[in-house]
Design a protein around this motif. Structure first.
Motif, short mmCIF file in Angstrom:
data_model
loop_
_atom_site.label_atom_id
_atom_site.label_comp_id
_atom_site.label_asym_id
_atom_site.label_seq_id
_atom_site.Cartn_x
_atom_site.Cartn_y
_atom_site.Cartn_z
N SER A 156 12.85 -2.74 10.13
CA SER A 156 12.79 -1.30 10.40
C SER A 156 13.97 -0.67 9.66
CB SER A 156 12.92 -1.03 11.90
OG SER A 156 13.27 0.33 12.10
N THR A 157 13.68 0.24 8.77
CA THR A 157 14.78 0.92 8.07
C THR A 157 15.39 1.95 9.02
OG1 THR A 157 13.21 2.46 7.07
CG2 THR A 157 13.86 0.58 5.76
N LYS A 158 14.58 2.47 9.92
CA LYS A 158 15.09 3.44 10.90
C LYS A 158 16.21 2.82 11.73
CE LYS A 158 12.66 7.35 10.98
NZ LYS A 158 11.24 7.63 11.07
N ASP B 97 9.83 -0.59 14.48
CA ASP B 97 10.28 0.24 15.61
C ASP B 97 9.11 0.95 16.28
OD1 ASP B 97 10.45 3.23 14.10
OD2 ASP B 97 10.83 1.52 12.80
N LYS B 98 7.97 1.01 15.59
CA LYS B 98 6.79 1.69 16.17
C LYS B 98 5.95 0.75 17.03
CE LYS B 98 5.66 5.12 12.60
NZ LYS B 98 4.56 5.41 11.66
N LYS C 193 8.41 -0.88 9.52
CA LYS C 193 8.32 0.10 10.63
C LYS C 193 8.07 -0.57 11.99
CE LYS C 193 6.00 3.13 7.27
NZ LYS C 193 5.01 4.18 7.02
N ARG D 63 0.85 -1.18 0.00
CA ARG D 63 0.00 0.00 0.00
C ARG D 63 0.89 1.25 0.00
NH1 ARG D 63 -3.35 0.89 4.17
NH2 ARG D 63 -5.15 1.33 2.92
N SER D 64 0.35 2.36 -0.50
CA SER D 64 1.10 3.61 -0.53
C SER D 64 1.55 3.95 0.88
CB SER D 64 0.22 4.74 -1.04
OG SER D 64 -0.33 4.39 -2.27
N ASN D 65 2.76 4.48 0.99
CA ASN D 65 3.29 4.93 2.28
C ASN D 65 3.72 3.80 3.21
OD1 ASN D 65 3.88 7.50 3.20
ND2 ASN D 65 2.42 7.28 4.89
N VAL D 66 3.76 2.58 2.70
CA VAL D 66 4.11 1.43 3.53
C VAL D 66 5.59 1.42 3.94
CG1 VAL D 66 4.62 -0.16 1.61
CG2 VAL D 66 3.72 -1.09 3.75
N GLY D 67 6.39 2.20 3.16
CA GLY D 67 7.83 2.23 3.43
C GLY D 67 8.63 1.48 2.38
N LYS D 68 8.07 1.36 1.17
CA LYS D 68 8.70 0.59 0.10
C LYS D 68 10.00 1.25 -0.38
CE LYS D 68 6.00 -0.08 -3.44
NZ LYS D 68 6.51 0.77 -4.52
N SER D 69 9.97 2.57 -0.61
CA SER D 69 11.19 3.24 -1.07
C SER D 69 12.29 3.11 -0.03
CB SER D 69 10.94 4.73 -1.31
OG SER D 69 9.82 4.91 -2.11
N SER D 70 11.90 3.25 1.24
CA SER D 70 12.91 3.16 2.32
C SER D 70 13.56 1.77 2.32
CB SER D 70 12.27 3.42 3.68
OG SER D 70 11.59 4.65 3.67
N LYS E 59 9.63 8.08 -7.27
CA LYS E 59 8.70 9.04 -6.67
C LYS E 59 8.62 10.33 -7.46
CE LYS E 59 7.84 7.41 -2.33
NZ LYS E 59 7.54 7.66 -0.94
P1 GDP Z 1 6.51 4.37 0.16
O1 GDP Z 1 5.45 5.38 -0.19
O2 GDP Z 1 5.92 3.02 0.37
O3 GDP Z 1 7.66 4.35 -0.79
O4 GDP Z 1 7.06 4.79 1.62
P2 GDP Z 1 8.37 5.62 2.08
O5 GDP Z 1 9.58 4.78 2.05
O6 GDP Z 1 8.41 6.92 1.33
O7 GDP Z 1 7.98 5.86 3.61
C1 GDP Z 1 6.75 6.44 3.99
C2 GDP Z 1 6.92 7.09 5.37
O8 GDP Z 1 7.22 6.10 6.35
C3 GDP Z 1 8.08 8.09 5.42
O9 GDP Z 1 7.69 9.17 6.24
C4 GDP Z 1 9.21 7.31 6.08
O10 GDP Z 1 10.12 8.12 6.79
C5 GDP Z 1 8.44 6.40 7.02
N1 GDP Z 1 9.18 5.15 7.29
C6 GDP Z 1 9.71 4.31 6.37
N2 GDP Z 1 10.33 3.27 6.97
C7 GDP Z 1 10.21 3.46 8.30
C8 GDP Z 1 10.65 2.72 9.46
O11 GDP Z 1 11.31 1.66 9.39
N3 GDP Z 1 10.29 3.23 10.69
C9 GDP Z 1 9.55 4.37 10.82
N4 GDP Z 1 9.24 4.78 12.07
N5 GDP Z 1 9.15 5.09 9.76
C10 GDP Z 1 9.46 4.66 8.51
#
Ligand code: GDP
Length: 208
Positions: free
Chosen positions: A187-189, A155-156, A153, A41-48, A64
């Protein structure tokens, strides 16, 4: 860092953006290597996750930039396997027409790309599984595609929450046992769980 991890890092450091494609039919690869794809899903953290795997700060940022968010972005890793970034799904704010287009793009790729050997479905650990994720598991199952789940994520979340999540997901995956492979908790963080995904992709890259 151990020698094994150093070689893994070097393997993923050699990466190249191959292109951004509007349909699986338009895909032009540099080499005819296998694909593993990332979806969620969007914002899931895929790019990270993609940036962490490749140890590049901005590799997946390319996907992006305007005009590229709705396309299939391909990165070639070490001339051996393509890492395929599919568009995010389930984003409520986009129009229904756009949602349908995205659905078709994703479905076409999953159903037809003969070189696809593994799919990683990303799920935000705190958000949990949504209907659109279930639709994705069903599509993968019906297309007879192997897949794994990457929880992002973490870590949350607390340890006990994650343990309950794993139990309920294990139960859900019984319906997909032929195609489901495993869970990754990341967790990418905190750079947690990334090496396990790298090892998995490395193993896939050796598959003929
Ligand atoms: P995408 O839309 O799936 O590509 O998601 P992004 O990689 O852009 O991440 C979406 C949001 O989630 C951003 O604000 C990131 O900083 C946050 N995020 C990504 N990975 C993590 C993680 O491992 N931990 C936390 N706390 N936030 C994360």
């Amino acid at each position: 860092m151990s020698n094994a991890n150093k070689s893994l890092t070097n393997f993923f450091k050699k990466n190249e953006f191959i292109g951004s494609f509007q349909s699986y039919r338009d895909i032009k690869k540099k080499l005819s290597t296998n694909d593993c794809c990332f979806i969620g899903r969007s914002n899931v953290g895929k790019s990270s996750i993609i940036n962490s795997i490749t140890r590049q700060k901005n590799l997946a940022k390319t996907s992006k930039t305007p005009g590229r968010t709705q396309s299939i972005n391909i990165f070639l890793i070490n001339d051996q396997i393509n890492l395929v970034d599919l568009p995010g799904y389930g984003y409520a704010k986009i129009s229904k027409v756009m949602r349908n287009n995205l659905g078709t793009l994703i479905q076409d790729y999953i159903e037809n790309q003969s070189e696809l050997i593994h799919t990683y479905v990303l799920i935000d650990a705190k958000v949990g599984v949504k209907n659109s994720d279930i639709d994705m598991f069903d599509l993968l199952n019906e297309s007879d595609r192997y897949f794994s789940i990457i929880f992002t994520k973490i870590d949350k979340c607390s340890k006990s929450y994650l343990s309950d999540l794993e139990k309920s997901m294990q139960s859900l995956m019984k319906s997909y046992s032929k195609n489901f492979n495993k869970f990754f908790f990341t967790s990418t963080k905190k750079f947690e769980g990334i090496i396990d995904i790298q090892k998995d992709i490395y193993t896939l890259s050796k598959q003929k």
